[in-house]
Design an enzyme around this catalytic site. Structure first.
Site, short mmCIF file in Angstrom:
data_model
loop_
_atom_site.label_atom_id
_atom_site.label_comp_id
_atom_site.label_asym_id
_atom_site.label_seq_id
_atom_site.Cartn_x
_atom_site.Cartn_y
_atom_site.Cartn_z
N GLN A 94 0.85 -1.20 0.00
CA GLN A 94 0.00 0.00 0.00
C GLN A 94 0.88 1.25 0.00
OE1 GLN A 94 -2.75 0.42 3.31
NE2 GLN A 94 -3.70 2.24 2.42
N HIS A 100 -8.62 2.60 -1.08
CA HIS A 100 -9.05 2.57 -2.48
C HIS A 100 -9.11 1.15 -2.98
CE1 HIS A 100 -4.67 3.04 -2.20
NE2 HIS A 100 -4.60 2.28 -3.29
N LEU A 101 -10.04 0.94 -3.90
CA LEU A 101 -10.21 -0.34 -4.57
C LEU A 101 -9.69 -0.20 -6.00
CD1 LEU A 101 -11.49 -3.20 -4.81
CD2 LEU A 101 -13.65 -2.07 -5.34
N HIS A 102 -8.72 -1.05 -6.38
CA HIS A 102 -8.23 -1.06 -7.76
C HIS A 102 -9.17 -1.92 -8.60
CE1 HIS A 102 -3.92 0.25 -6.91
NE2 HIS A 102 -4.28 -0.16 -5.70
P1 5GP Z 1 -1.65 1.23 -3.49
O1 5GP Z 1 -0.32 0.59 -3.71
O2 5GP Z 1 -1.64 2.22 -2.37
O3 5GP Z 1 -2.76 0.22 -3.40
O4 5GP Z 1 -1.95 1.99 -4.83
C1 5GP Z 1 -1.83 3.37 -5.00
C2 5GP Z 1 -2.16 3.67 -6.44
O5 5GP Z 1 -2.40 5.06 -6.57
C3 5GP Z 1 -1.03 3.30 -7.42
O6 5GP Z 1 -1.53 2.40 -8.40
C4 5GP Z 1 -0.62 4.64 -8.01
O7 5GP Z 1 -0.29 4.56 -9.36
C5 5GP Z 1 -1.85 5.51 -7.78
N1 5GP Z 1 -1.55 6.91 -7.58
C6 5GP Z 1 -0.60 7.44 -6.75
N2 5GP Z 1 -0.62 8.79 -6.82
C7 5GP Z 1 -1.62 9.11 -7.68
C8 5GP Z 1 -2.13 10.36 -8.14
O8 5GP Z 1 -1.67 11.44 -7.80
N3 5GP Z 1 -3.16 10.31 -9.02
C9 5GP Z 1 -3.70 9.12 -9.46
N4 5GP Z 1 -4.71 9.19 -10.32
N5 5GP Z 1 -3.24 7.92 -9.03
C10 5GP Z 1 -2.22 7.93 -8.16
#
Ligand code: 5GP
Ligand code: ZN
Length: 114
Positions: A94, A100-102
């Site tokens: 993370q 957030h949900l991908h």
């Molecule tokens: P995590 O690893 O926390 O589950 O995923 C974070 C996601 O947020 C990553 O896929 C990354 O590319 C995306 N992300 C990070 N910063 C930003 C941003 O400023 N804008 C958008 N649209 N996505 C972001």
């Protein structure tokens, strides 16, 4: 100004390609997409992760998946399939500490993920 990047997007203080918004969630394009469809479905309410979830948030988490399902249909990947992922904490990778949900699809997704 909010410190959290997703709170800034929600507040309109940072840009994003927004696919959907209602009173509970916003859905926008991931800035580094790993597949043709890579949308993040994000609660408007700032929750750090699933670990910050309380019992009152149960319907909200259901709603995240409901919106993911609608967007998958809209993006034409309902039948080809998709992955829906919530990362929690260091071992998950993370990186943004606003829940957030991908929603990832549009090509065969590798497992485990890169
Ligand atoms: P995590 O690893 O926390 O589950 O995923 C974070 C996601 O947020 C990553 O896929 C990354 O590319 C995306 N992300 C990070 N910063 C930003 C941003 O400023 N804008 C958008 N649209 N996505 C972001
Ligand atoms: Zn936030």
């Amino acid at each position: 100004m909010a410190a959290c990047i997703f709170c800034r997007i929600i507040a309109g203080q940072a840009p994003a390609k927004v696919y959907y918004r209602d009173e509970q969630v916003i859905a926008f394009q991931d800035i580094h997409p790993v597949a043709p469809v890579h949308i993040l479905i994000v609660p408007i309410k700032h929750l750090e992760s699933i670990n910050a979830m309380t019992e009152e948030d149960k319907p909200l988490i259901g709603h995240l998946f409901w919106v993911a399902r609608q967007l998958a249909a809209q993006q034409g990947i309902a039948q080809s399939g998709y992955r829906s992922i919530i990362n929690t904490g260091p071992d998950s990778g993370q990186a943004v500490f606003h829940l957030h949900l991908h929603l990832i699809g549009g090509q065969r997704v590798r497992f485990p993920m890169g």
